[in-house]
Motif scaffolding. Structure first.
Motif, PDB file in Angstrom:
ATOM      1  N   LYS A   1       0.867   7.638   2.591  1.00  0.00           N
ATOM      2  CA  LYS A   1       1.999   8.508   2.883  1.00  0.00           C
ATOM      3  C   LYS A   1       3.214   7.679   3.286  1.00  0.00           C
ATOM      4  CE  LYS A   1       3.514  12.294   5.861  1.00  0.00           C
ATOM      5  NZ  LYS A   1       3.144  13.184   6.995  1.00  0.00           N
ATOM      6  N   ASP A   2       2.991   6.666   4.135  1.00  0.00           N
ATOM      7  CA  ASP A   2       4.088   5.784   4.550  1.00  0.00           C
ATOM      8  C   ASP A   2       4.650   5.023   3.355  1.00  0.00           C
ATOM      9  OD1 ASP A   2       3.718   6.580   7.165  1.00  0.00           O
ATOM     10  OD2 ASP A   2       2.362   4.912   7.639  1.00  0.00           O
ATOM     11  N   LEU A   3       3.749   4.554   2.493  1.00  0.00           N
ATOM     12  CA  LEU A   3       4.166   3.823   1.299  1.00  0.00           C
ATOM     13  C   LEU A   3       4.951   4.729   0.359  1.00  0.00           C
ATOM     14  CD1 LEU A   3       4.062   1.241  -0.415  1.00  0.00           C
ATOM     15  CD2 LEU A   3       1.855   2.017  -1.304  1.00  0.00           C
ATOM     16  N   SER A   4       4.480   5.965   0.206  1.00  0.00           N
ATOM     17  CA  SER A   4       5.160   6.907  -0.692  1.00  0.00           C
ATOM     18  C   SER A   4       6.550   7.261  -0.176  1.00  0.00           C
ATOM     19  CB  SER A   4       4.332   8.180  -0.863  1.00  0.00           C
ATOM     20  OG  SER A   4       4.273   8.922   0.339  1.00  0.00           O
ATOM     21  N   GLN A   5       6.710   7.339   1.131  1.00  0.00           N
ATOM     22  CA  GLN A   5       8.025   7.631   1.704  1.00  0.00           C
ATOM     23  C   GLN A   5       9.016   6.517   1.385  1.00  0.00           C
ATOM     24  OE1 GLN A   5       7.115   8.312   5.859  1.00  0.00           O
ATOM     25  NE2 GLN A   5       6.801  10.500   5.553  1.00  0.00           N
TER      26      GLN A   5
ATOM     27  N   ILE B   1       0.930  14.094  -7.322  1.00  0.00           N
ATOM     28  CA  ILE B   1      -0.218  13.236  -7.041  1.00  0.00           C
ATOM     29  C   ILE B   1      -0.558  13.265  -5.552  1.00  0.00           C
ATOM     30  CG2 ILE B   1      -0.986  10.828  -6.920  1.00  0.00           C
ATOM     31  CD1 ILE B   1       0.450  10.345  -9.563  1.00  0.00           C
ATOM     32  N   MET B   2       0.471  13.159  -4.711  1.00  0.00           N
ATOM     33  CA  MET B   2       0.240  13.169  -3.268  1.00  0.00           C
ATOM     34  C   MET B   2      -0.384  14.494  -2.830  1.00  0.00           C
ATOM     35  SD  MET B   2       1.046  10.187  -2.408  1.00  0.00           S
ATOM     36  CE  MET B   2       0.817  10.392  -0.648  1.00  0.00           C
TER      37      MET B   2
ATOM     38  N   MET C   1       1.864   1.627  -5.059  1.00  0.00           N
ATOM     39  CA  MET C   1       1.489   3.042  -5.089  1.00  0.00           C
ATOM     40  C   MET C   1       0.384   3.291  -6.109  1.00  0.00           C
ATOM     41  SD  MET C   1       2.896   5.367  -3.101  1.00  0.00           S
ATOM     42  CE  MET C   1       2.930   6.870  -4.079  1.00  0.00           C
ATOM     43  N   LEU C   2       0.529   2.738  -7.307  1.00  0.00           N
ATOM     44  CA  LEU C   2      -0.483   2.942  -8.344  1.00  0.00           C
ATOM     45  C   LEU C   2      -1.839   2.394  -7.906  1.00  0.00           C
ATOM     46  CD1 LEU C   2       1.406   2.177 -11.700  1.00  0.00           C
ATOM     47  CD2 LEU C   2       0.817   4.397 -10.705  1.00  0.00           C
ATOM     48  N   THR C   3      -1.813   1.231  -7.245  1.00  0.00           N
ATOM     49  CA  THR C   3      -3.061   0.637  -6.750  1.00  0.00           C
ATOM     50  C   THR C   3      -3.704   1.540  -5.698  1.00  0.00           C
ATOM     51  OG1 THR C   3      -2.235  -1.622  -7.136  1.00  0.00           O
ATOM     52  CG2 THR C   3      -4.077  -1.374  -5.602  1.00  0.00           C
ATOM     53  N   SER C   4      -2.876   2.025  -4.766  1.00  0.00           N
ATOM     54  CA  SER C   4      -3.384   2.897  -3.699  1.00  0.00           C
ATOM     55  C   SER C   4      -3.912   4.215  -4.256  1.00  0.00           C
ATOM     56  CB  SER C   4      -2.278   3.173  -2.672  1.00  0.00           C
ATOM     57  OG  SER C   4      -1.882   1.992  -2.019  1.00  0.00           O
TER      58      SER C   4
ATOM     59  N   SER D   1      -6.790   6.177   4.699  1.00  0.00           N
ATOM     60  CA  SER D   1      -6.117   5.580   3.540  1.00  0.00           C
ATOM     61  C   SER D   1      -4.947   6.450   3.085  1.00  0.00           C
ATOM     62  CB  SER D   1      -7.109   5.410   2.391  1.00  0.00           C
ATOM     63  OG  SER D   1      -6.478   4.896   1.240  1.00  0.00           O
ATOM     64  N   ALA D   2      -5.135   7.770   3.146  1.00  0.00           N
ATOM     65  CA  ALA D   2      -4.076   8.697   2.736  1.00  0.00           C
ATOM     66  C   ALA D   2      -2.872   8.603   3.655  1.00  0.00           C
ATOM     67  CB  ALA D   2      -4.611  10.119   2.716  1.00  0.00           C
ATOM     68  N   THR D   3      -3.125   8.362   4.951  1.00  0.00           N
ATOM     69  CA  THR D   3      -2.032   8.221   5.928  1.00  0.00           C
ATOM     70  C   THR D   3      -1.192   6.988   5.606  1.00  0.00           C
ATOM     71  OG1 THR D   3      -3.370   9.276   7.645  1.00  0.00           O
ATOM     72  CG2 THR D   3      -1.473   7.990   8.372  1.00  0.00           C
TER      73      THR D   3
END
Length: 215
Positions: free
Chosen positions: A170-174, A64-65, A126-129, A165-167
């Protein structure tokens, strides 16, 4: 003569009793060890299923990322390229939900449940983002579909907003990946921890049994 026979009989009886005790302790030890091994194998199967589910979710998150990053590439600003990316993202989201549903139904220890609850908070964010990022991507699609070019100011602003928003995502996904790694490591080591604890408990029980018999 009679006295010697009595002594011999006593020695034979004592030897027989001792042999029985040794056999009894040995048989008990084997039964306990077999039970421990069976339990260990069962735990391994359950924990490996948990690891497989979590690793699958982790892999789909990465897809997804990757897809969201591709939506921001100027060369990918065509409908033919973007639509398959949206389909991949939707498919990965469904796979994540299915994988986590399998793991979520499994019994967990207190420590594992704490890790799971912490991850679920990140997962929901994550799902919301991801949903917001996809919506933003489709807004860019509408602008492009209206005939605006990638160098148009309105499109550029949308792309810039999506990039920002993607940046953040990215922090959230980490953080989410880190928590997933902790869960995977926990599941991988849980069987060994339970096995070692059972081995110590069995050894202690056998020692107590021997002391009880001797006394």
């Amino acid at each position: 003569m009679i006295k010697q026979l009595k002594i011999k009989a006593r020695l034979i009886l004592a030897f027989g009793v001792l042999s029985f005790i040794i056999l009894f302790i040995g048989a008990t030890g084997l039964l306990v060890q077999r039970k421990i091994n069976k339990s260990y194998k069962h735990d391994m199967q359950i924990n490996m299923a948990a690891v497989t589910s979590l690793q699958s979710a982790q892999s789909e998150y990465q897809k997804i990322m990757t897809g969201l990053r591709e939506l921001l590439i100027p060369a990918f600003m065509t409908n033919e390229i973007r639509q398959p990316i949206y389909l991949t993202i939707d498919k990965s989201k469904a796979s994540i939900v299915a994988s986590l549903d399998i793991y979520g139904k499994m019994e967990k220890t207190k420590d594992e449940q704490k890790l799971w609850d912490d991850f679920l908070l990140l997962h929901k964010k994550m799902l919301t983002s991801i949903g917001e990022a996809v919506d933003m991507g489709k807004q860019i699609d509408q602008l492009l579909g209206a005939g605006l070019g990638t160098d148009d100011m309105q499109v550029s602003m949308m792309v810039e907003e999506a990039t920002s928003s993607a940046t953040e995502m990215k922090d959230l996904s980490q953080d989410a990946f880190k928590k997933l790694d902790e869960l995977i490591t926990f599941c991988k080591t849980e069987s060994d921890s339970n096995y070692n604890a059972a081995q110590k408990s069995a050894s202690f029980s056998l020692i107590l049994l021997i002391i009880f018999i001797i006394d």
